[in-house]
Design a protein around this motif. Sequence first.
Motif, PDB file in Angstrom:
ATOM      1  N   VAL A   1      63.994 -84.514 -73.162  1.00 42.03           N
ATOM      2  CA  VAL A   1      64.619 -85.728 -72.645  1.00 42.03           C
ATOM      3  C   VAL A   1      64.689 -86.782 -73.748  1.00 42.03           C
ATOM      4  N   GLN A   2      65.903 -87.311 -73.949  1.00 43.06           N
ATOM      5  CA  GLN A   2      66.081 -88.386 -74.928  1.00 43.06           C
ATOM      6  C   GLN A   2      66.842 -89.518 -74.265  1.00 43.06           C
ATOM      7  N   LEU A   3      66.325 -90.742 -74.427  1.00 44.91           N
ATOM      8  CA  LEU A   3      66.974 -91.911 -73.854  1.00 44.91           C
ATOM      9  C   LEU A   3      66.606 -93.145 -74.648  1.00 44.91           C
ATOM     10  N   ASP A   4      67.293 -94.242 -74.362  1.00 44.89           N
ATOM     11  CA  ASP A   4      66.979 -95.521 -74.990  1.00 44.89           C
ATOM     12  C   ASP A   4      65.993 -96.264 -74.092  1.00 44.89           C
ATOM     13  N   VAL A   5      64.976 -96.867 -74.717  1.00 43.42           N
ATOM     14  CA  VAL A   5      63.945 -97.564 -73.955  1.00 43.42           C
ATOM     15  C   VAL A   5      63.715 -98.962 -74.520  1.00 43.42           C
ATOM     16  N   TYR A   6      63.159 -99.803 -73.647  1.00 43.05           N
ATOM     17  CA  TYR A   6      62.566-101.068 -74.076  1.00 43.05           C
ATOM     18  C   TYR A   6      61.079-100.804 -74.256  1.00 43.05           C
ATOM     19  N   ARG A   7      60.479-101.398 -75.284  1.00 40.30           N
ATOM     20  CA  ARG A   7      59.027-101.332 -75.483  1.00 40.30           C
ATOM     21  C   ARG A   7      58.446-102.686 -75.118  1.00 40.30           C
ATOM     22  N   GLY A   8      57.293-102.657 -74.479  1.00 36.49           N
ATOM     23  CA  GLY A   8      56.641-103.900 -74.102  1.00 36.49           C
ATOM     24  C   GLY A   8      55.165-103.683 -73.895  1.00 36.49           C
ATOM     25  N   GLY A   9      54.504-104.737 -73.466  1.00 43.72           N
ATOM     26  CA  GLY A   9      53.078-104.635 -73.225  1.00 43.72           C
ATOM     27  C   GLY A   9      52.570-105.808 -72.424  1.00 43.72           C
ATOM     28  N   LEU A  10      51.328-105.682 -71.994  1.00 42.43           N
ATOM     29  CA  LEU A  10      50.700-106.783 -71.270  1.00 42.43           C
ATOM     30  C   LEU A  10      49.196-106.702 -71.414  1.00 42.43           C
ATOM     31  N   THR A  11      48.571-107.837 -71.135  1.00 40.54           N
ATOM     32  CA  THR A  11      47.119-107.955 -71.182  1.00 40.54           C
ATOM     33  C   THR A  11      46.663-108.503 -69.841  1.00 40.54           C
ATOM     34  N   ARG A  12      45.575-107.943 -69.332  1.00 38.24           N
ATOM     35  CA  ARG A  12      44.997-108.461 -68.106  1.00 38.24           C
ATOM     36  C   ARG A  12      43.486-108.450 -68.225  1.00 38.24           C
TER      37      ARG A  12
ATOM     38  N   ILE B   1      40.002-107.722 -66.224  1.00 33.68           N
ATOM     39  CA  ILE B   1      39.364-107.083 -65.071  1.00 33.68           C
ATOM     40  C   ILE B   1      37.851-107.204 -65.251  1.00 33.68           C
ATOM     41  N   ASP B   2      37.199-107.901 -64.351  1.00 36.25           N
ATOM     42  CA  ASP B   2      35.741-108.087 -64.391  1.00 36.25           C
ATOM     43  C   ASP B   2      35.265-108.601 -65.742  1.00 36.25           C
ATOM     44  N   GLY B   3      35.991-109.579 -66.285  1.00 37.39           N
ATOM     45  CA  GLY B   3      35.600-110.199 -67.545  1.00 37.39           C
ATOM     46  C   GLY B   3      35.949-109.397 -68.790  1.00 37.39           C
ATOM     47  N   VAL B   4      36.605-108.249 -68.628  1.00 36.78           N
ATOM     48  CA  VAL B   4      36.980-107.405 -69.760  1.00 36.78           C
ATOM     49  C   VAL B   4      38.503-107.394 -69.876  1.00 36.78           C
ATOM     50  N   PHE B   5      38.990-107.666 -71.082  1.00 40.27           N
ATOM     51  CA  PHE B   5      40.428-107.643 -71.304  1.00 40.27           C
ATOM     52  C   PHE B   5      40.913-106.216 -71.542  1.00 40.27           C
ATOM     53  N   GLU B   6      42.008-105.873 -70.864  1.00 38.72           N
ATOM     54  CA  GLU B   6      42.641-104.574 -71.040  1.00 38.72           C
ATOM     55  C   GLU B   6      44.060-104.797 -71.534  1.00 38.72           C
ATOM     56  N   GLU B   7      44.469-103.990 -72.529  1.00 41.75           N
ATOM     57  CA  GLU B   7      45.822-104.084 -73.060  1.00 41.75           C
ATOM     58  C   GLU B   7      46.567-102.786 -72.777  1.00 41.75           C
ATOM     59  N   TYR B   8      47.833-102.927 -72.395  1.00 40.01           N
ATOM     60  CA  TYR B   8      48.691-101.785 -72.107  1.00 40.01           C
ATOM     61  C   TYR B   8      50.009-101.950 -72.833  1.00 40.01           C
ATOM     62  N   GLU B   9      50.565-100.844 -73.290  1.00 39.01           N
ATOM     63  CA  GLU B   9      51.920-100.813 -73.820  1.00 39.01           C
ATOM     64  C   GLU B   9      52.727 -99.869 -72.936  1.00 39.01           C
ATOM     65  N   PHE B  10      54.015-100.159 -72.806  1.00 36.95           N
ATOM     66  CA  PHE B  10      54.856 -99.312 -71.969  1.00 36.95           C
ATOM     67  C   PHE B  10      56.220 -99.101 -72.610  1.00 36.95           C
ATOM     68  N   ALA B  11      56.901 -98.066 -72.153  1.00 39.56           N
ATOM     69  CA  ALA B  11      58.292 -97.794 -72.504  1.00 39.56           C
ATOM     70  C   ALA B  11      59.040 -97.642 -71.190  1.00 39.56           C
TER      71      ALA B  11
ATOM     72  N   LYS C   1      49.508-106.385 -58.714  1.00 37.25           N
ATOM     73  CA  LYS C   1      48.913-105.872 -57.476  1.00 37.25           C
ATOM     74  C   LYS C   1      47.443-105.527 -57.671  1.00 37.25           C
ATOM     75  N   GLU C   2      47.052-105.282 -58.930  1.00 38.99           N
ATOM     76  CA  GLU C   2      45.665-104.915 -59.237  1.00 38.99           C
ATOM     77  C   GLU C   2      44.875-106.078 -59.829  1.00 38.99           C
ATOM     78  N   GLY C   3      45.542-107.186 -60.142  1.00 41.36           N
ATOM     79  CA  GLY C   3      44.838-108.325 -60.705  1.00 41.36           C
ATOM     80  C   GLY C   3      45.764-109.184 -61.553  1.00 41.36           C
ATOM     81  N   PRO C   4      45.265-110.371 -61.970  1.00 43.98           N
ATOM     82  CA  PRO C   4      46.105-111.294 -62.736  1.00 43.98           C
ATOM     83  C   PRO C   4      46.409-110.777 -64.148  1.00 43.98           C
ATOM     84  N   ILE C   5      47.530-111.243 -64.671  1.00 46.37           N
ATOM     85  CA  ILE C   5      47.972-110.874 -66.016  1.00 46.37           C
ATOM     86  C   ILE C   5      47.778-112.077 -66.929  1.00 46.37           C
ATOM     87  N   GLU C   6      47.205-111.834 -68.104  1.00 44.27           N
ATOM     88  CA  GLU C   6      46.951-112.906 -69.065  1.00 44.27           C
ATOM     89  C   GLU C   6      48.145-113.156 -69.979  1.00 44.27           C
ATOM     90  N   GLY C   7      48.874-112.108 -70.341  1.00 46.53           N
ATOM     91  CA  GLY C   7      50.013-112.245 -71.238  1.00 46.53           C
ATOM     92  C   GLY C   7      50.870-110.997 -71.211  1.00 46.53           C
TER      93      GLY C   7
END
Length: 104
Positions: A67-78, A80-90, A46-52
């Motif tokens: 709070v304790q729970l089981d999570v999946y870990r992941g990430g993505l790269t996008r 924005i204005d010629g600058v790559f941003e990397e995010y990780e999530f749970a 919704k904020e822009g294209p994703i590279e990976g």
Amino acid sequence: MNMKDFAVGAVAGAVAGAAVVEAVNRADRNVPAEKVLNNVKSAFKKEGPIEGSWIVMKTEPFRQKAVQLDVYRGGLTREIDGVFEEYEFAADAKTGTVVEITKI
């Protein structure tokens, strides 16, 4: 009680029992990792294209305060204005809800 009434009651009981077993089994299942990744990607798109993007298919324990729970870990790269941003999530493996996002 005749045999017909008994048979109807037995069938109704079996159907109700099967429905309860299915509901209990469904509650113990994790959301598929691919679905979690697709939901996160959709939100970021919704904020822009994703590279990976990536996700670990195996869950791991996650604890934040009490709070304790089981999570999946992941990430993505996008980009924005010629600058790559990397995010990780749970994301909670049971619900798919993102519980943590970190910009790297």
